[in-house]
Design a protein around this motif. Structure first.
Motif, PDB file in Angstrom:
ATOM      1  N   SER A 148     -24.158  19.320 -50.362  1.00 18.46           N
ATOM      2  CA  SER A 148     -23.361  19.013 -51.556  1.00 18.46           C
ATOM      3  C   SER A 148     -21.944  18.658 -51.111  1.00 18.46           C
ATOM      4  CB  SER A 148     -23.301  20.218 -52.491  1.00 18.46           C
ATOM      5  OG  SER A 148     -22.488  21.229 -51.926  1.00 18.46           O
ATOM      6  N   PRO A 149     -21.214  17.925 -51.943  1.00 20.90           N
ATOM      7  CA  PRO A 149     -19.812  17.623 -51.599  1.00 20.90           C
ATOM      8  C   PRO A 149     -18.980  18.885 -51.412  1.00 20.90           C
ATOM      9  CG  PRO A 149     -20.566  16.215 -53.390  1.00 20.90           C
ATOM     10  CD  PRO A 149     -21.633  17.236 -53.173  1.00 20.90           C
ATOM     11  N   ALA A 150     -19.255  19.910 -52.214  1.00 21.95           N
ATOM     12  CA  ALA A 150     -18.485  21.148 -52.090  1.00 21.95           C
ATOM     13  C   ALA A 150     -18.715  21.808 -50.732  1.00 21.95           C
ATOM     14  CB  ALA A 150     -18.861  22.105 -53.216  1.00 21.95           C
ATOM     15  N   LEU A 151     -19.962  21.799 -50.278  1.00 24.34           N
ATOM     16  CA  LEU A 151     -20.250  22.390 -48.960  1.00 24.34           C
ATOM     17  C   LEU A 151     -19.621  21.565 -47.841  1.00 24.34           C
ATOM     18  CD1 LEU A 151     -23.926  23.671 -49.264  1.00 24.34           C
ATOM     19  CD2 LEU A 151     -21.888  25.024 -48.751  1.00 24.34           C
ATOM     20  N   MET A 152     -19.594  20.254 -48.042  1.00 20.75           N
ATOM     21  CA  MET A 152     -18.904  19.414 -47.049  1.00 20.75           C
ATOM     22  C   MET A 152     -17.449  19.847 -46.930  1.00 20.75           C
ATOM     23  SD  MET A 152     -17.718  15.463 -47.366  1.00 20.75           S
ATOM     24  CE  MET A 152     -16.468  15.971 -48.546  1.00 20.75           C
ATOM     25  N   GLN A 153     -16.809  20.010 -48.076  1.00 27.79           N
ATOM     26  CA  GLN A 153     -15.398  20.367 -48.077  1.00 27.79           C
ATOM     27  C   GLN A 153     -15.182  21.728 -47.411  1.00 27.79           C
ATOM     28  OE1 GLN A 153     -13.467  20.950 -51.914  1.00 27.79           O
ATOM     29  NE2 GLN A 153     -11.835  19.555 -51.299  1.00 27.79           N
ATOM     30  N   GLN A 154     -16.042  22.688 -47.752  1.00 23.41           N
ATOM     31  CA  GLN A 154     -15.904  24.034 -47.173  1.00 23.41           C
ATOM     32  C   GLN A 154     -16.137  24.014 -45.663  1.00 23.41           C
ATOM     33  OE1 GLN A 154     -18.324  26.990 -49.286  1.00 23.41           O
ATOM     34  NE2 GLN A 154     -17.992  25.831 -51.156  1.00 23.41           N
ATOM     35  N   ALA A 155     -17.142  23.244 -45.240  1.00 24.68           N
ATOM     36  CA  ALA A 155     -17.445  23.183 -43.801  1.00 24.68           C
ATOM     37  C   ALA A 155     -16.283  22.555 -43.030  1.00 24.68           C
ATOM     38  CB  ALA A 155     -18.737  22.394 -43.572  1.00 24.68           C
ATOM     39  N   LEU A 156     -15.735  21.496 -43.577  1.00 24.44           N
ATOM     40  CA  LEU A 156     -14.609  20.849 -42.898  1.00 24.44           C
ATOM     41  C   LEU A 156     -13.431  21.809 -42.788  1.00 24.44           C
ATOM     42  CD1 LEU A 156     -14.794  17.291 -44.546  1.00 24.44           C
ATOM     43  CD2 LEU A 156     -15.376  17.875 -42.195  1.00 24.44           C
ATOM     44  N   GLN A 157     -13.184  22.546 -43.856  1.00 26.04           N
ATOM     45  CA  GLN A 157     -12.076  23.502 -43.826  1.00 26.04           C
ATOM     46  C   GLN A 157     -12.350  24.620 -42.828  1.00 26.04           C
ATOM     47  OE1 GLN A 157     -12.103  24.222 -48.096  1.00 26.04           O
ATOM     48  NE2 GLN A 157     -10.056  23.340 -48.306  1.00 26.04           N
TER      49      GLN A 157
ATOM     50  N   LYS B 124     -28.787  25.410 -41.758  1.00 27.67           N
ATOM     51  CA  LYS B 124     -29.117  26.157 -42.982  1.00 27.67           C
ATOM     52  C   LYS B 124     -27.846  26.587 -43.692  1.00 27.67           C
ATOM     53  CE  LYS B 124     -33.628  27.896 -41.579  1.00 27.67           C
ATOM     54  NZ  LYS B 124     -34.389  29.061 -41.076  1.00 27.67           N
ATOM     55  N   ASP B 125     -26.839  26.958 -42.912  1.00 32.85           N
ATOM     56  CA  ASP B 125     -25.542  27.336 -43.481  1.00 32.85           C
ATOM     57  C   ASP B 125     -24.464  26.459 -42.816  1.00 32.85           C
ATOM     58  OD1 ASP B 125     -23.120  28.464 -44.186  1.00 32.85           O
ATOM     59  OD2 ASP B 125     -23.851  30.528 -44.056  1.00 32.85           O
ATOM     60  N   PRO B 126     -24.180  25.309 -43.393  1.00 36.07           N
ATOM     61  CA  PRO B 126     -23.241  24.381 -42.746  1.00 36.07           C
ATOM     62  C   PRO B 126     -21.855  24.982 -42.531  1.00 36.07           C
ATOM     63  CG  PRO B 126     -24.427  23.289 -44.520  1.00 36.07           C
ATOM     64  CD  PRO B 126     -24.729  24.750 -44.639  1.00 36.07           C
ATOM     65  N   VAL B 127     -21.416  25.819 -43.434  1.00 38.66           N
ATOM     66  CA  VAL B 127     -20.063  26.377 -43.323  1.00 38.66           C
ATOM     67  C   VAL B 127     -19.987  27.304 -42.107  1.00 38.66           C
ATOM     68  CG1 VAL B 127     -18.271  27.704 -44.489  1.00 38.66           C
ATOM     69  CG2 VAL B 127     -19.734  26.159 -45.812  1.00 38.66           C
TER      70      VAL B 127
ATOM     71  N   ALA C  99     -19.023  28.098 -36.053  1.00 37.02           N
ATOM     72  CA  ALA C  99     -19.623  28.311 -34.728  1.00 37.02           C
ATOM     73  C   ALA C  99     -19.257  27.178 -33.774  1.00 37.02           C
ATOM     74  CB  ALA C  99     -21.139  28.426 -34.858  1.00 37.02           C
ATOM     75  N   PHE C 100     -19.299  25.953 -34.263  1.00 34.38           N
ATOM     76  CA  PHE C 100     -18.948  24.816 -33.398  1.00 34.38           C
ATOM     77  C   PHE C 100     -17.474  24.845 -33.011  1.00 34.38           C
ATOM     78  CE2 PHE C 100     -23.018  22.696 -34.137  1.00 34.38           C
ATOM     79  CZ  PHE C 100     -23.203  22.066 -32.922  1.00 34.38           C
ATOM     80  N   SER C 101     -16.631  25.230 -33.957  1.00 32.59           N
ATOM     81  CA  SER C 101     -15.201  25.256 -33.609  1.00 32.59           C
ATOM     82  C   SER C 101     -14.938  26.311 -32.542  1.00 32.59           C
ATOM     83  CB  SER C 101     -14.351  25.508 -34.852  1.00 32.59           C
ATOM     84  OG  SER C 101     -14.487  26.832 -35.306  1.00 32.59           O
ATOM     85  N   GLN C 102     -15.641  27.441 -32.646  1.00 38.75           N
ATOM     86  CA  GLN C 102     -15.481  28.485 -31.625  1.00 38.75           C
ATOM     87  C   GLN C 102     -16.022  28.020 -30.275  1.00 38.75           C
ATOM     88  OE1 GLN C 102     -17.624  31.471 -33.833  1.00 38.75           O
ATOM     89  NE2 GLN C 102     -15.742  32.459 -34.568  1.00 38.75           N
ATOM     90  N   ALA C 103     -17.149  27.306 -30.312  1.00 38.53           N
ATOM     91  CA  ALA C 103     -17.754  26.831 -29.068  1.00 38.53           C
ATOM     92  C   ALA C 103     -16.853  25.810 -28.373  1.00 38.53           C
ATOM     93  CB  ALA C 103     -19.122  26.208 -29.354  1.00 38.53           C
ATOM     94  N   VAL C 104     -16.265  24.923 -29.164  1.00 39.11           N
ATOM     95  CA  VAL C 104     -15.375  23.912 -28.585  1.00 39.11           C
ATOM     96  C   VAL C 104     -14.152  24.585 -27.964  1.00 39.11           C
ATOM     97  CG1 VAL C 104     -13.802  22.019 -29.185  1.00 39.11           C
ATOM     98  CG2 VAL C 104     -16.154  22.012 -30.040  1.00 39.11           C
ATOM     99  N   ALA C 105     -13.612  25.559 -28.674  1.00 41.52           N
ATOM    100  CA  ALA C 105     -12.440  26.269 -28.140  1.00 41.52           C
ATOM    101  C   ALA C 105     -12.808  27.051 -26.885  1.00 41.52           C
ATOM    102  CB  ALA C 105     -11.875  27.203 -29.211  1.00 41.52           C
TER     103      ALA C 105
END
Lengths: 264, 70
Positions: free
Chosen positions: A25-34, A216-219, A224-230
């Motif tokens: 959903s657009p809302a989940l996109m926004q939350q995931a990006l944030q 399953k849980d994009p947010v 998790a990806f941001s932590q992995a990249v860091a």
């Protein structure tokens, strides 16, 4: 903390760039990006269909996030298509950045290397700051860099495959041979360990979409990806230990009980 | 300003055949929501060129807007 990561002079604190497609959903996109902490997001242009209102909502949500916009030329098969779409993107999004995609094979969405070079040359001459989506071919990447593409985006695996790094040798070679290029691995990553792996190699950043959007849980996956990249970046800066083919005890041997210095 | 012509002409608008009663690009655009960008026969038309752009029969006009992308 000061970041030395920049795209054509624009400093970014996060080395993770996310796509905006395929979310439930657009809302989940926004939350995931944030949640990811990313500061740049990819997006695209398609024919406007007045009967579809979804496009307006998407644009509104993206603008609210105040991220750097990285428009793509996804789906283009010719230099003319890519150049025209880039020019339309620049007018709408008010950015010189363009993620240049020129597809040479519809089955694996592999970039068309010869046309990619032609399009990149044309767009650079027109003032664009080109981020070509390319394969991990060293010679192609060298040519793109020599043309003036300061940022290169080699694939790890085909778009949306989630297979992870198919050719670690090729990616390591790119990093070693193009030490001054900004190299962002784009496409094919499936799980955070894949992102960590390429960051440990010394890549400057990671761009992905499906691995987060289709989780399953994009947010949570965005986090998790941001932590992995860091983590991968820190590991690269820290410098890994040398590998060896034999064991080496980490606990001191001196003072070990139960054995005698002289034979009985 | 481009020369206006009151006539009916058929073009390809976003991939579909459409009959127009004006050959002025600028007359067609109010039906689209901002932001959008325009390409005519595969070539970019900058916004400041809209008033000078005349359409011809058989033209392919693409009007695009932001969508999600990876």
């Amino acid at each position: 903390m000061h970041s030395d990561f920049n795209i054509y002079g624009t400093q970014l604190n996060s080395r993770l760039i996310l796509g905006s497609a395929l979310y439930p959903s657009p809302a989940l996109m926004q939350q995931a990006l944030q949640q990811s902490g990313c500061e740049a997001v990819t997006l695209s242009l398609r024919r406007q269909a007045p009967e579809q209102q979804g496009g307006e909502q998407f644009w509104q949500l993206i603008r609210e996030l105040k991220l750097q916009l990285l428009p793509n030329t996804a789906g283009c098969h010719s230099v003319q298509q890519a150049v025209t779409l880039a020019q339309m993107s620049r007018e709408i999004f008010q950015t010189n950045w363009i993620k240049l995609e020129l597809i040479g094979d519809d089955y694996n969405l592999q970039p068309e290397p010869m046309l990619l070079l032609q399009a990149a040359e044309h767009l650079l001459a027109d003032g664009f700051e080109v981020l070509p989506y390319c394969t991990d071919d060293l010679v192609l990447c060298k040519r793109l860099y020599e043309l003036g593409c300061k940022v290169l985006m080699p694939w790890a695996a085909p778009i949306g495959s989630g297979l992870g790094v198919l050719n670690p040798y090729a990616l390591r070679t790119l990093r070693e041979r193009l030490p001054d290029a900004t190299l962002i691995v784009d496409a094919g990553l499936g799980v955070p360990s894949h992102a960590c792996q390429v960051m440990e190699m010394g890549f400057d950043g990671v761009l992905l979409n499906s691995a987060v959007a289709l989780a399953k849980d994009p947010v949570l996956m965005a986090l998790a990806f941001s932590q992995a990249v860091a983590a991968g970046r820190s590991a690269f800066l820290a410098g890994a230990m040398p590998k060896q083919d034999f064991a080496s005890p980490s606990t001191p041997v001196l003072g070990m009980p139960f054995w005698l210095q002289e034979a009985l | 300003m481009a020369e206006q012509m009151k006539t009916e002409l058929s073009i390809w608008l976003n991939g579909k055949k459409e009959s127009l009663d004006s050959n002025q690009l600028s007359h067609l655009l109010p039906r689209f929501k901002s932001p959008f960008a325009v390409a005519l026969n595969g070539c970019f038309i900058a916004a400041n060129q809209y008033p000078n752009t005349v359409l011809q029969a058989g033209d392919q006009l693409d009007i695009v807007s932001p969508i999600a992308g990876g």
